[in-house]
Design a protein around this motif. Structure first.
Motif, mmCIF file in Angstrom:
data_model
loop_
_atom_site.group_PDB
_atom_site.id
_atom_site.type_symbol
_atom_site.label_atom_id
_atom_site.label_comp_id
_atom_site.label_asym_id
_atom_site.label_seq_id
_atom_site.Cartn_x
_atom_site.Cartn_y
_atom_site.Cartn_z
ATOM 1 N N ASP A 93 0.817 -1.208 0.000
ATOM 2 C CA ASP A 93 0.000 0.000 0.000
ATOM 3 C C ASP A 93 0.855 1.263 0.000
ATOM 4 N N LEU A 94 1.957 1.244 0.761
ATOM 5 C CA LEU A 94 2.808 2.437 0.851
ATOM 6 C C LEU A 94 3.933 2.430 -0.183
ATOM 7 N N GLU A 95 3.996 1.379 -0.995
ATOM 8 C CA GLU A 95 4.999 1.226 -2.049
ATOM 9 C C GLU A 95 6.413 1.294 -1.479
ATOM 10 N N ILE A 96 6.650 0.467 -0.466
ATOM 11 C CA ILE A 96 7.963 0.350 0.154
ATOM 12 C C ILE A 96 8.371 -1.116 0.143
ATOM 13 N N THR A 97 9.625 -1.385 0.483
ATOM 14 C CA THR A 97 10.097 -2.761 0.516
ATOM 15 C C THR A 97 9.646 -3.447 1.811
ATOM 16 N N ILE A 98 9.693 -4.776 1.809
ATOM 17 C CA ILE A 98 9.351 -5.544 3.003
ATOM 18 C C ILE A 98 10.304 -5.191 4.147
ATOM 19 N N GLY B 270 -1.596 8.201 18.760
ATOM 20 C CA GLY B 270 -0.586 7.585 17.905
ATOM 21 C C GLY B 270 -1.158 6.496 17.024
ATOM 22 N N ASN B 271 -2.067 5.694 17.569
ATOM 23 C CA ASN B 271 -2.686 4.640 16.774
ATOM 24 C C ASN B 271 -3.654 5.201 15.736
ATOM 25 N N ILE B 272 -4.365 6.273 16.096
ATOM 26 C CA ILE B 272 -5.246 6.915 15.111
ATOM 27 C C ILE B 272 -4.413 7.514 13.979
ATOM 28 N N THR B 273 -3.298 8.148 14.330
ATOM 29 C CA THR B 273 -2.400 8.698 13.305
ATOM 30 C C THR B 273 -1.860 7.598 12.413
ATOM 31 N N SER B 274 -1.502 6.453 13.010
ATOM 32 C CA SER B 274 -1.034 5.305 12.214
ATOM 33 C C SER B 274 -2.116 4.840 11.254
ATOM 34 N N ALA B 275 -3.355 4.790 11.748
ATOM 35 C CA ALA B 275 -4.467 4.347 10.901
ATOM 36 C C ALA B 275 -4.705 5.302 9.733
ATOM 37 N N LEU B 276 -4.453 6.583 9.945
ATOM 38 C CA LEU B 276 -4.696 7.588 8.901
ATOM 39 C C LEU B 276 -3.480 7.823 8.006
ATOM 40 N N SER B 277 -2.362 7.182 8.332
ATOM 41 C CA SER B 277 -1.119 7.437 7.594
ATOM 42 C C SER B 277 -1.207 6.920 6.161
ATOM 43 N N ALA C 231 1.675 7.813 4.238
ATOM 44 C CA ALA C 231 3.082 7.949 3.876
ATOM 45 C C ALA C 231 3.930 7.270 4.952
ATOM 46 N N TYR C 232 5.013 6.641 4.517
ATOM 47 C CA TYR C 232 5.869 5.874 5.416
ATOM 48 C C TYR C 232 6.473 6.715 6.541
ATOM 49 N N PRO C 233 7.010 7.904 6.288
ATOM 50 C CA PRO C 233 7.594 8.688 7.383
ATOM 51 C C PRO C 233 6.590 9.013 8.491
ATOM 52 N N LEU C 234 5.345 9.331 8.098
ATOM 53 C CA LEU C 234 4.325 9.639 9.100
ATOM 54 C C LEU C 234 4.002 8.403 9.931
ATOM 55 N N LEU C 235 3.902 7.241 9.270
ATOM 56 C CA LEU C 235 3.616 6.004 9.983
ATOM 57 C C LEU C 235 4.747 5.660 10.951
ATOM 58 N N MET C 236 5.983 5.815 10.502
ATOM 59 C CA MET C 236 7.123 5.520 11.368
ATOM 60 C C MET C 236 7.153 6.482 12.561
ATOM 61 N N GLY C 237 6.903 7.756 12.314
ATOM 62 C CA GLY C 237 6.886 8.730 13.401
ATOM 63 C C GLY C 237 5.805 8.410 14.427
ATOM 64 N N ALA C 238 4.622 8.032 13.940
ATOM 65 C CA ALA C 238 3.524 7.681 14.846
ATOM 66 C C ALA C 238 3.879 6.448 15.669
ATOM 67 N N ARG C 239 4.559 5.481 15.050
ATOM 68 C CA ARG C 239 4.964 4.266 15.757
ATOM 69 C C ARG C 239 5.993 4.585 16.853
#
Length: 399
Positions: free
Chosen positions: A46-51, A95-102, A104-112
């Protein structure tokens, strides 16, 4: 169920509700940490990144817990546990809501990362609250139940969250954990005592704990024990498939059985801690070493190999309550105002052990093969036993 023992000590209804709230807390934070493990392919696509980049969302979380928890604990331990815990849970939910709405990868990583630090601090406070609000005879049992929340998360919460994410998209898994966080927030608001004051302590006195060699031994002994297990457990799937030749469709079932064994291990840890756990762990780690080393011989056949793996699960968490309480007790002797910081060292120790064990397991697998992971883990368990022998000798001598 009446929480009483042979001494007749039992918990009040309020204390039982508090125990439930703390177990729910660790269940929720454990689910949030590991739910993404089963959804890496979906996230990567979905985020077009590597495993491997998606996998960094797991290791990044663990690293943030290990590094961020003690630093933040030093800064905020002066605040009351009630307000601190509720604030952290609000951050966790956000943080979990932000992860759910992410998207882009940087935003997801920051939320995590932010979520991880909140989780680490809440876990630290949870064990501190449990140790300070329960009768002395019940401390070990209650702390073991709090730790059991993590293993229950691995058996129930993570598979359920993964199923939700696979059915409705990976984002739904984080909506799921956010909802769990809301339930936990309500329970904590109702049950947490409001009279637990923070402890004012200087940065020097808190960090100074690690200048005492009993604290250093108490930090590294559990790290070595968990590393011993993760030399093997990190590569349990390829061991099952490529060495024991177990069909892939049975791997999940075996992992659930392993998770059930680890829950038993966590509960037994409380009983161990209640009866001079440090003395017993000297020999428990030797038994752990024998179990791990036995893999070299039992992995040649499916049934003996599976039995050894289940015994590894039974041994994996036997140390946790004893060393968590031991760190807190040592802080009580060296710097009573730094008890919360001392409690934060335990998750750091465990996360360090997981990282080291996984790295060593990778080297062993790459250079000499999966069959040798067991005895290498056994060597680490023997090292944990040695440090525990020294810890016990010093602790008893100073009594």
């Amino acid at each position: 169920m009446e929480m009483a023992n042979s001494t007749g000590v039992s918990l009040s209804i309020q204390q039982k509700l508090l125990v439930f709230a703390l177990v729910l807390l660790t269940f929720v934070t454990g689910t949030s940490e590991f739910v993404i493990v089963g959804l890496l392919s979906e996230v990567a696509s979905d985020l077009e990144i590597t495993i491997s980049s998606a996998g960094a969302l797991v290791s990044g979380f663990a690293f943030a817990v290990a590094v961020g928890t003690p630093i933040v604990t030093v800064l905020v331990s002066r605040y009351p546990a009630y307000s601190l815990m509720l604030t952290c849970m609000v951050i966790f939910i956000a943080g979990n809501i932000t992860s759910a709405l992410s998207s882009a990868y940087p935003l997801l990583m920051g939320a995590r990362v932010v979520t991880a630090v909140a989780c680490g601090l809440m876990q630290t406070i949870a064990t501190t609250v449990a140790s300070e609000t329960m009768p002395a005879e019940k401390r070990g049992m209650v702390v073991s139940l709090v730790f059991a929340g993590f293993t229950i998360a691995s058996v129930l919460g993570v598979p359920l969250g993964t199923w939700i994410g696979q059915a409705g998209g990976w984002n739904m898994a984080f909506w799921f954990t956010a909802c769990l966080g809301i339930v936990s927030l309500v329970m904590l608001a109702i049950t947490l005592p409001r009279n637990l004051k923070g402890t004012r302590s200087s940065l020097k006195s808190q960090l100074g704990l690690m200048t005492h060699y009993p604290m250093i031994l108490a930090f590294f002994a559990p790290a070595l024990s968990i590393a011993a297990t993760y030399v093997v457990y990190t590569y349990i799937a390829p061991i099952l498939e490529n060495v024991l030749l177990i069909p892939a469709r049975y791997i999940s079932l075996i992992l659930i059985l392993y998770g059930a064994a680890s829950i038993v291990s966590t509960l037994l840890a409380g009983k161990l801690a209640a009866r001079n756990g440090l003395r017993k762990l000297r020999f428990v780690f030797v038994i752990q070493a024998v179990i791990l080393a036995s893999l070299y011989f039992t992995l040649h056949s499916a049934v003996p190999g599976l039995i050894s793996i289940l015994f590894i699960g039974l041994a994996v968490y036997l140390f946790n309550v004893t060393f968590q309480l031991h760190l807190i007790d040592l802080a009580g002797e060296y710097s009573p105002s730094a008890k919360v910081f001392a409690a934060s060292l335990f998750p750091v120790s465990v996360n360090l052990g997981i990282a080291v064990g996984a790295a060593i397991g990778g080297l062993v697998t790459a250079h000499i093969g999966l069959l040798h992971t067991g005895w290498v883990g056994g060597v680490l368990a023997l090292a944990a036993s040695l440090l525990t022998f020294i810890s016990y000798h010093i602790y008893c001598r100073n009594k």
